[in-house]
Design a protein around this motif. Structure first.
Motif, PDB file in Angstrom:
ATOM      1  N   LEU A  88       0.915  -1.288  -0.080  1.00  0.00           N
ATOM      2  CA  LEU A  88       0.246  -0.252  -0.434  1.00  0.00           C
ATOM      3  C   LEU A  88       0.805   1.080  -0.087  1.00  0.00           C
ATOM      4  N   LEU A  89       2.360   1.753   0.733  1.00  0.00           N
ATOM      5  CA  LEU A  89       3.105   1.966   0.595  1.00  0.00           C
ATOM      6  C   LEU A  89       3.140   2.866  -0.702  1.00  0.00           C
ATOM      7  N   ILE A  90       3.173   1.692  -1.366  1.00  0.00           N
ATOM      8  CA  ILE A  90       4.036   1.907  -2.586  1.00  0.00           C
ATOM      9  C   ILE A  90       2.611   2.821  -3.607  1.00  0.00           C
ATOM     10  N   GLN A  91       1.615   2.309  -3.060  1.00  0.00           N
ATOM     11  CA  GLN A  91       0.304   2.824  -4.107  1.00  0.00           C
ATOM     12  C   GLN A  91      -0.385   4.025  -4.500  1.00  0.00           C
ATOM     13  N   MET A  92       0.129   4.522  -2.482  1.00  0.00           N
ATOM     14  CA  MET A  92       0.133   6.036  -1.593  1.00  0.00           C
ATOM     15  C   MET A  92       1.101   6.735  -2.871  1.00  0.00           C
ATOM     16  N   VAL A  93       2.495   6.544  -2.597  1.00  0.00           N
ATOM     17  CA  VAL A  93       3.445   7.276  -3.106  1.00  0.00           C
ATOM     18  C   VAL A  93       3.606   7.209  -4.256  1.00  0.00           C
ATOM     19  N   ARG A  94       2.689   6.798  -5.153  1.00  0.00           N
ATOM     20  CA  ARG A  94       2.508   6.463  -6.531  1.00  0.00           C
ATOM     21  C   ARG A  94       1.436   7.648  -6.791  1.00  0.00           C
ATOM     22  N   HIS A  95       0.785   7.998  -5.189  1.00  0.00           N
ATOM     23  CA  HIS A  95      -0.291   8.892  -5.663  1.00  0.00           C
ATOM     24  C   HIS A  95      -1.829   7.642  -6.875  1.00  0.00           C
ATOM     25  N   GLU A  96      -1.757   6.880  -6.767  1.00  0.00           N
ATOM     26  CA  GLU A  96      -2.456   5.587  -7.863  1.00  0.00           C
ATOM     27  C   GLU A  96      -4.103   6.236  -7.144  1.00  0.00           C
ATOM     28  N   ALA A  97      -5.134   5.978  -8.207  1.00  0.00           N
ATOM     29  CA  ALA A  97      -6.499   6.480  -8.079  1.00  0.00           C
ATOM     30  C   ALA A  97      -7.541   5.643  -6.635  1.00  0.00           C
ATOM     31  N   ASP A  98      -7.170   4.830  -6.551  1.00  0.00           N
ATOM     32  CA  ASP A  98      -8.194   3.883  -5.956  1.00  0.00           C
ATOM     33  C   ASP A  98      -7.701   4.372  -3.895  1.00  0.00           C
ATOM     34  N   VAL A  99      -5.837   5.411  -3.183  1.00  0.00           N
ATOM     35  CA  VAL A  99      -5.996   5.182  -2.055  1.00  0.00           C
ATOM     36  C   VAL A  99      -5.303   6.549  -2.062  1.00  0.00           C
ATOM     37  N   GLU A 100      -5.377   6.449  -0.892  1.00  0.00           N
ATOM     38  CA  GLU A 100      -5.178   8.018  -0.144  1.00  0.00           C
ATOM     39  C   GLU A 100      -3.193   8.362  -1.117  1.00  0.00           C
ATOM     40  N   ALA A 101      -3.462   9.403  -1.337  1.00  0.00           N
ATOM     41  CA  ALA A 101      -2.018  10.281  -1.818  1.00  0.00           C
ATOM     42  C   ALA A 101      -0.967  10.685  -0.580  1.00  0.00           C
ATOM     43  N   MET A 102       0.083   9.623  -0.412  1.00  0.00           N
ATOM     44  CA  MET A 102       0.790  10.336   0.720  1.00  0.00           C
ATOM     45  C   MET A 102       1.940  10.597  -0.420  1.00  0.00           C
ATOM     46  N   PRO A 103       2.930  12.028   0.636  1.00  0.00           N
ATOM     47  CA  PRO A 103       2.426  12.497   1.259  1.00  0.00           C
ATOM     48  C   PRO A 103       1.172  13.486   0.626  1.00  0.00           C
ATOM     49  N   PRO A 104       0.407  13.837   1.116  1.00  0.00           N
ATOM     50  CA  PRO A 104      -0.572  14.873   0.149  1.00  0.00           C
ATOM     51  C   PRO A 104      -0.430  16.090   0.071  1.00  0.00           C
ATOM     52  N   LYS A 105       0.690  16.357   0.222  1.00  0.00           N
ATOM     53  CA  LYS A 105       0.523  17.573   0.065  1.00  0.00           C
ATOM     54  C   LYS A 105       1.661  18.214  -1.331  1.00  0.00           C
ATOM     55  N   SER A 106       2.034  16.909  -1.662  1.00  0.00           N
ATOM     56  CA  SER A 106       2.920  17.258  -2.592  1.00  0.00           C
ATOM     57  C   SER A 106       3.070  15.532  -2.919  1.00  0.00           C
ATOM     58  N   LYS A 107       4.096  14.907  -4.108  1.00  0.00           N
ATOM     59  CA  LYS A 107       4.357  14.094  -4.692  1.00  0.00           C
ATOM     60  C   LYS A 107       6.037  13.654  -4.536  1.00  0.00           C
ATOM     61  N   LEU A 108       6.547  12.098  -4.474  1.00  0.00           N
ATOM     62  CA  LEU A 108       7.514  11.905  -4.090  1.00  0.00           C
ATOM     63  C   LEU A 108       8.417  11.950  -5.773  1.00  0.00           C
ATOM     64  N   SER A 109       9.722  12.192  -5.477  1.00  0.00           N
ATOM     65  CA  SER A 109      10.038  11.835  -7.055  1.00  0.00           C
ATOM     66  C   SER A 109      10.617  10.843  -7.556  1.00  0.00           C
ATOM     67  N   ASP A 110       9.952  10.783  -9.007  1.00  0.00           N
ATOM     68  CA  ASP A 110       9.910   9.333  -9.292  1.00  0.00           C
ATOM     69  C   ASP A 110      11.287   8.206  -8.689  1.00  0.00           C
ATOM     70  N   SER A 111      12.271   8.622  -8.292  1.00  0.00           N
ATOM     71  CA  SER A 111      13.848   8.510  -8.268  1.00  0.00           C
ATOM     72  C   SER A 111      13.486   7.916  -6.261  1.00  0.00           C
ATOM     73  N   GLU A 112      12.883   8.548  -5.490  1.00  0.00           N
ATOM     74  CA  GLU A 112      12.722   8.091  -4.034  1.00  0.00           C
ATOM     75  C   GLU A 112      11.749   6.947  -4.552  1.00  0.00           C
ATOM     76  N   ILE A 113      10.906   7.318  -4.887  1.00  0.00           N
ATOM     77  CA  ILE A 113       9.739   5.634  -4.708  1.00  0.00           C
ATOM     78  C   ILE A 113      10.372   4.565  -5.851  1.00  0.00           C
ATOM     79  N   ALA A 114      11.201   4.706  -6.336  1.00  0.00           N
ATOM     80  CA  ALA A 114      11.642   3.585  -6.863  1.00  0.00           C
ATOM     81  C   ALA A 114      12.789   2.682  -5.770  1.00  0.00           C
ATOM     82  N   ASP A 115      13.406   3.811  -5.249  1.00  0.00           N
ATOM     83  CA  ASP A 115      13.898   3.577  -4.682  1.00  0.00           C
ATOM     84  C   ASP A 115      13.549   2.361  -3.371  1.00  0.00           C
TER      85      ASP A 115
END
Length: 144
Positions: A88-115
């Motif tokens: 779920l953490l990965i789905q949230m940081v990717r800001h996928e449609a059916d989950v609550e986006a995390m962090p809510p006010k910004s998005k991690l960089s692609d490299s942070e999500i990949a890490d």
């Protein structure tokens, strides 16, 4: 790198040799380095303002300790070691449609999500030992 060893076990007239790596150092050191150099800084910068005992515990999820993410939060388990796509953490940081986006006010960089995904894929090694409810001691060196 880690030390290697061989153990021989005699079973019903046959000797079986097992090669092992002492204390998992060879396997664990890469995961430890990944956590300390990439994952801990991501958590500290983007997650711990809302998901730590020292500040807040939003959504019932603690990310300031291994015991916290292993237990999960109000939405359930957030990390499935070895399975980033099921985490779920990965789905949230990717800001996928059916989950609550995390962090809510910004998005991690692609490299942070990949890490984060790589860390989870490699088993989510986390050296932090504090139990839920246990005070976290500051990192640092004690020369005494």
């Amino acid at each position: 790198m880690g030390r290697c060893g061989v153990v021989s076990i005699s079973m019903i007239g046959r000797t079986v040799s097992i090669v092992f790596l002492a204390a998992g150092i060879a396997f664990g050191s890469e995961g430890f380095t990944l956590f300390e150099n990439k994952i801990r800084p991501i958590l500290e910068e983007h997650c711990l303002k809302c998901h730590s005992e020292a500040k807040k515990v939003k959504g019932g999820l603690l990310l300031d300790r291994k015991a916290g993410w292993k237990e999960g939060g109000d939405s359930g388990v957030v990390i499935v070691p070895g399975k980033p796509e099921e985490s779920l953490l990965i789905q949230m940081v990717r800001h996928e449609a059916d989950v609550e986006a995390m962090p809510p006010k910004s998005k991690l960089s692609d490299s942070e999500i990949a890490d984060l995904a790589e860390w989870i894929k490699k088993g989510a090694l986390d050296p932090r030992k504090e139990a839920i409810g246990e005070e976290i001691k500051e990192r640092g060196f004690d020369l005494e």
